[in-house]
Design an enzyme around this catalytic site. Structure first.
Site, mmCIF file in Angstrom:
data_model
loop_
_atom_site.group_PDB
_atom_site.id
_atom_site.type_symbol
_atom_site.label_atom_id
_atom_site.label_comp_id
_atom_site.label_asym_id
_atom_site.label_seq_id
_atom_site.Cartn_x
_atom_site.Cartn_y
_atom_site.Cartn_z
ATOM 1 N N CYS A 153 46.287 -33.094 36.421
ATOM 2 C CA CYS A 153 46.208 -31.855 37.199
ATOM 3 C C CYS A 153 47.366 -30.915 36.830
ATOM 4 C CB CYS A 153 46.143 -32.162 38.692
ATOM 5 S SG CYS A 153 45.669 -30.729 39.682
ATOM 6 N N HIS A 156 41.325 -35.365 39.108
ATOM 7 C CA HIS A 156 42.162 -36.438 39.647
ATOM 8 C C HIS A 156 41.487 -37.790 39.413
ATOM 9 C CE1 HIS A 156 45.304 -34.081 41.561
ATOM 10 N NE2 HIS A 156 44.363 -33.174 41.745
ATOM 11 N N GLU A 167 42.643 -40.604 39.891
ATOM 12 C CA GLU A 167 43.010 -41.526 40.986
ATOM 13 C C GLU A 167 42.152 -41.314 42.221
ATOM 14 O OE1 GLU A 167 44.628 -38.856 40.064
ATOM 15 O OE2 GLU A 167 45.484 -37.812 41.793
#
EC number: 4.3.2.10
Lengths: 207, 258
Positions: free
Chosen positions: A80, A185, A187
């Site tokens: 990001c 993202h 994650e």
């Protein structure tokens, strides 16, 4: 040897750490430039603004360390804002220089759309990068989770490994030799996000 | 293409998931961590935990629930309910929430939206609005914001559309709009309300309250112009799976993540 996850106060640091722990990656959270330089792989997380991120990296003496690890070939993953700061400059909150590791500018998403872009969007591979190990086991066009108002307008097409369309087609994955970076993202992107992180640590040789 | 999101909402009390009909008569529907993992595996695009207790002991239990969920579930997690200060927000975000949702506290203290957005970024701050139609039948539609909707709804005098606009100006990154007229009844979203809010703000709008079927979700996304749909009991008791809903939406041309 552990992956260095750079700690400069990014809001998603813990989420990135949790996801890496989940896939069994050996890691060390650090803001020490020497630890970053010594690491076999480096992850730069990020949420927020490029200007704040650059200031934090400068205050922690991490700018030179990031330049050095990327130049010497250490596998590197930016996430990001950790992707955006790799560019020459950003126009967020007024023009300012960034790390200048890849050519390009950080620009605001088109204003006729809802900004930030929040949600799942498709990551479409560029033909030259479709078989890259970072994408192993992830179908072309898979959805990843995005939260961002700005994107990297990259100068060199060869740096663009995948694009995503939101008003315009913007680079959502950057790959140049040892350097990888993603606008989304991983994650927070469920199964495919964890797969991409697994691919990164395998590619980096630390799995 | 950006997908429309389907978001299960888990009402959590003392570490267990419950769901009320029109906010009352709570029934136990299981362990939030297990449910969260099941919803992730089932294709949920995000999760919302709504903490319906606010005592400090139970708040600590909620933080533990959030931590355990965040260690296992890797999709965005929003936590709402009883957050009154920036410090409350910080504790939830630090525990692993990606966003915090505020409602009554934001009405009482709008500065909380701005302070939260400045500290954590707008993408972390969700403004949740409970609204009820207040116009006479022969008047154009108008909705008023209510607080304390769990037990004893209080009118605020705020117009819902104006409040949404102000919340976004203060830094809210998303708006959840809950129609009190429709909530728990299963008769569908208030589509006029959704459209009025979606037209008024430039951030994503999440429809909540009143979903009884995939048709209702379709209407909320297409006719109500919502970016996401939030639902609870329709999923918890197995009437429909998330994949059922997504297949229904996809067959009718709504972009969803399969």
């Amino acid at each position: 040897m552990s992956i260095a996850v750079i700690d400069y106060g990014a809001g998603n640091l813990r989420s990135v750490v949790r996801a890496l722990q989940r896939i069994g990656a050996p890691l060390e959270v650090t803001s020490n430039p020497n630890a970053v330089i010594a690491a076999p792989a480096v992850v730069l997380p990020g949420v927020g603004a490029t200007r704040d991120t650059m200031q934090s990296l400068e205050q922690l003496d991490l700018v030179a360390a990031i330049h050095e690890v990327i130049a010497r070939g250490t596998p590197f993953l930016g996430i990001c804002v950790g992707m955006q700061v790799l560019c020459d400059q950003s126009e967020e909150f007024g023009p300012h220089p960034c790390l200048g590791i890849v050519g390009g500018a950080v620009r605001r998403l088109p204003s006729h759309l809802k900004v930030p872009q929040i949600g799942w969007n498709q990551v479409c591979y560029m033909p030259h990068a479709a078989r890259h190990p970072l994408f192993a086991g992830i179908d072309d066009g898979s959805d990843f989770y995005f939260v961002h108002s700005y994107y990297c307008d990259l100068t060199d097409e060869h740096d663009i490994a995948a694009t995503t369309t939101y008003g315009l087609a913007f680079p959502s994955v950057l790959i140049r030799r040892n350097l990888a970076a993603v606008q989304f993202h991983p994650e927070k992107s469920g199964h495919y996000g964890l797969q991409l992180l697994t691919n990164f640590i395998r590619w980096a040789g630390v799995a | 293409m950006l997908k429309r999101r389907v978001i299960p909402c888990l009402d959590v009390k003392a570490g267990r998931v419950v769901k009320g009909v029109a906010f009352l008569n709570h029934r136990d529907a299981g362990d939030p961590v297990e449910l969260a993992a099941a919803y992730d595996a089932g294709g949920a695009d995000e999760l919302v935990f709504y903490d319906i207790t606010a005592s400090s002991d139970e708040r600590d239990i909620m933080i533990d629930v959030v931590e355990r969920t965040a260690a296992q579930v890797f999709i965005p997690l929003t936590v709402g309910g009883g957050l009154r200060t920036v410090e409350d927000m910080y504790r939830m975000l630090r525990a692993g929430a990606d966003k915090v949702s505020i409602n009554t506290a934001a009405v009482l203290n709008p500065q909380l939206i701005e302070d939260g957005a400045r500290r954590f970024g707008s993408q972390c701050i969700v403004l949740s609005i409970d609204a009820r139609r207040v116009n006479a039948p022969d008047e154009p539609p108008r909705w008023q914001v209510f607080t304390h909707t769990g037990h004893n709804p209080r009118p605020t005098g705020l117009d819902a559309v104006e409040w949404a606009r102000r919340g976004v100006d203060l830094g809210a990154g998303e708006i959840v709009i809950n129609s009190m007229d429709a909530d728990g009844v299963g008769s569908g979203y208030d589509l006029d309300l959704l459209r009025a809010i979606a037209d008024a703000v430039g951030v994503p709008v999440i429809a909540s309250g009143g979903v009884g079927s995939p048709e209702h979700m379709y209407a909320g996304l297409v006719e109500g112009c919502a970016d996401a749909v939030l639902a609870a009991s329709i999923f918890h008791f197995g009437a429909y799976t998330i994949q059922d809903v997504k297949r229904y939406l996809a067959e009718r041309g709504v972009p969803v993540r399969m």
